[in-house]
Design an enzyme around this catalytic site. Structure first.
Site, PDB file in Angstrom:
ATOM      1  N   LEU A 200      50.937  54.865  35.203  1.00 15.72           N
ATOM      2  CA  LEU A 200      50.859  54.170  36.497  1.00 15.72           C
ATOM      3  C   LEU A 200      50.148  52.816  36.375  1.00 15.72           C
ATOM      4  O   LEU A 200      49.787  52.216  37.380  1.00 15.72           O
ATOM      5  CB  LEU A 200      50.165  55.039  37.549  1.00 15.72           C
ATOM      6  CG  LEU A 200      50.881  56.342  37.906  1.00 15.72           C
ATOM      7  CD1 LEU A 200      50.190  57.037  39.067  1.00 15.72           C
ATOM      8  CD2 LEU A 200      52.341  56.107  38.256  1.00 15.72           C
TER       9      LEU A 200
ATOM     10  N   ALA B 208      46.174  48.045  33.226  1.00 10.77           N
ATOM     11  CA  ALA B 208      46.529  46.682  33.667  1.00 10.77           C
ATOM     12  C   ALA B 208      45.891  46.379  35.019  1.00 10.77           C
ATOM     13  O   ALA B 208      45.439  45.261  35.272  1.00 10.77           O
ATOM     14  CB  ALA B 208      48.049  46.538  33.759  1.00 10.77           C
ATOM     15  N   ALA B 209      45.836  47.382  35.903  1.00 17.76           N
ATOM     16  CA  ALA B 209      45.272  47.150  37.239  1.00 17.76           C
ATOM     17  C   ALA B 209      43.770  46.901  37.171  1.00 17.76           C
ATOM     18  O   ALA B 209      43.250  46.001  37.846  1.00 17.76           O
ATOM     19  CB  ALA B 209      45.573  48.345  38.144  1.00 17.76           C
TER      20      ALA B 209
ATOM     21  N   ASP C  96      53.829  45.602  32.554  1.00 21.54           N
ATOM     22  CA  ASP C  96      52.751  46.151  33.392  1.00 21.54           C
ATOM     23  C   ASP C  96      51.899  45.034  33.999  1.00 21.54           C
ATOM     24  O   ASP C  96      51.690  44.988  35.209  1.00 21.54           O
ATOM     25  CB  ASP C  96      51.838  47.075  32.566  1.00 21.54           C
ATOM     26  CG  ASP C  96      52.436  48.447  32.365  1.00 21.54           C
ATOM     27  OD1 ASP C  96      53.666  48.585  32.514  1.00 21.54           O
ATOM     28  OD2 ASP C  96      51.681  49.385  32.050  1.00 21.54           O
TER      29      ASP C  96
ATOM     30  N   SER D 200      47.168  51.958  35.099  1.00 27.00           N
ATOM     31  CA  SER D 200      45.752  51.869  35.471  1.00 27.00           C
ATOM     32  C   SER D 200      45.018  50.824  34.620  1.00 27.00           C
ATOM     33  O   SER D 200      44.193  50.062  35.136  1.00 27.00           O
ATOM     34  CB  SER D 200      45.088  53.239  35.416  1.00 27.00           C
ATOM     35  OG  SER D 200      44.444  53.440  34.211  1.00 27.00           O
TER      36      SER D 200
END
Ligand code: PMV
Length: 323
Positions: free
Chosen positions: A111, A115-116, A157, A113
């Protein structure tokens, strides 16, 4: 009641999770892929000043870790992000500041994470120096951390997370944000098995090296599905998108990146009436994405849970979804 002003300055950055709708793995070999942000789960970073002489500290709330930047090893992803930003912003002396990071994006499950979290840090640090970086610059900085995390990432991403829009992505070309022509309802079901992106990317590479003609043909098939899916998304045709997701899953199976857990969830979703279901990201674990008609969503969710999904997140891709 009036909000209290914070007693110390506070700079914040945040970023969403993401899913790859179609095109994973082939995207590493120059084929296009489509990814969309998931705004319901986010990473947030705050920067607060510290007393003079303290230097830069990082607090990773979810990992229950707090450490000084100067003591962090070169391969610590959070420290690597911070050092990259300091360098890009021309910061020569380590500022006295604490960077607090928190995320509701499940880790190691495809999901985005990593990169976020990196994107949230980049934004918070830029804000603290009075800078608002455009998405392309944020994405380029986060790509440096992606390389540390994944070895040879395609860059999809960091691109979708930094742009926070559905994107059509091909390595080496400017990303193309696009607007869907209708609402698409997805369930993102977690197999509960950590997704080793680096391992599956390495395995696919070894298989491609052993039999390039076979793998190039599979990547070309995926590219064709991605092209059709973009049109179907823009036309709001959820039945067509679902059929293309199923075909993409079939090719991913042949690439060797599915798993019994993924197959169990895909089968359960389809039997419960989902329009399409496939793995998302590296595979062999992580999440399965399922396209449903809104009135089937509860039935499909319950089938996924019965089949072993440890978590089910809903997300809607809608025409008005903008940053
Ligand atoms: O596992 P994720 O969500 O980080 O996605 C990986 C996607 C791959 O195409 C397998 C690798 C890449 O770098 O694009």
């Amino acid at each position: 009641m009036a909000a209290l002003a914070p007693s110390v300055p506070l700079w914040t950055g945040s970023a969403p999770g993401k899913i790859i709708l179609l095109g994973e793995h082939a995207v590493v070999y120059g084929r296009p892929a489509i990814a969309v942000p998931i705004t319901r789960v986010r990473a947030v970073a705050h920067v607060v000043p510290l007393a003079a002489g303290k230097g830069t500290w990082i607090e990773a709330r979810d990992l229950k870790r707090r450490y000084a930047l100067r003591e962090a090893p070169a391969d610590d992803p959070l420290a690597h992000t911070v050092r990259t930003v300091w360098r890009a912003l021309g910061v020569e002396q380590e500022p006295d500041a604490e960077i607090v990071v928190h995320s509701t994006i499940p880790m190691a499950s495809g999901l985005g994470s990593g990169a976020a979290v990196a994107t949230a840090i980049v934004r918070a640090l830029a804000a603290c120096f009075g800078r608002q970086l455009p998405p392309d610059e944020v994405s380029a900085l986060v790509y440096e951390t992606e390389k540390l995390l994944h070895g040879t990432p395609s860059g999809i991403d960091n691109t979708v997370v930094a742009h926070e829009r559905p994107i059509w992505f091909r390595r080496g070309e400017p990303p193309q944000p696009f607007t869907p022509g209708g609402c698409f309802h997805f369930l993102i079901a977690d197999t509960g098995v950590p997704s080793p992106t680096r391992a599956t990317v390495t395995d696919v590479r070894a298989a491609w090296q052993a039999d390039p003609a076979r793998y190039e043909a599979l990547f070309d098939r995926i590219a064709g599905l991605v092209e059709q899916a973009r049109q179907a998304l823009e036309h709001g045709d959820s039945h067509q998108v679902g059929a293309l997701m199923d075909e993409n899953q079939d090719v991913l199976r042949r690439l060797g990146v599915s798993s019994p857990e993924i197959e169990r969830l895909v089968r359960a979703a389809k039997e419960a009436g989902a329009l399409g279901a496939k793995l998302s990201g590296g595979g062999r674990g992580g999440n399965v994405i399922v396209l449903v008609e809104p009135d089937r969503h509860l039935v499909v969710r319950s089938a996924l849970q019965t089949a072993g999904a440890v978590r089910c997140v809903e997300t809607v891709l809608a025409p008005e979804e903008k940053p």
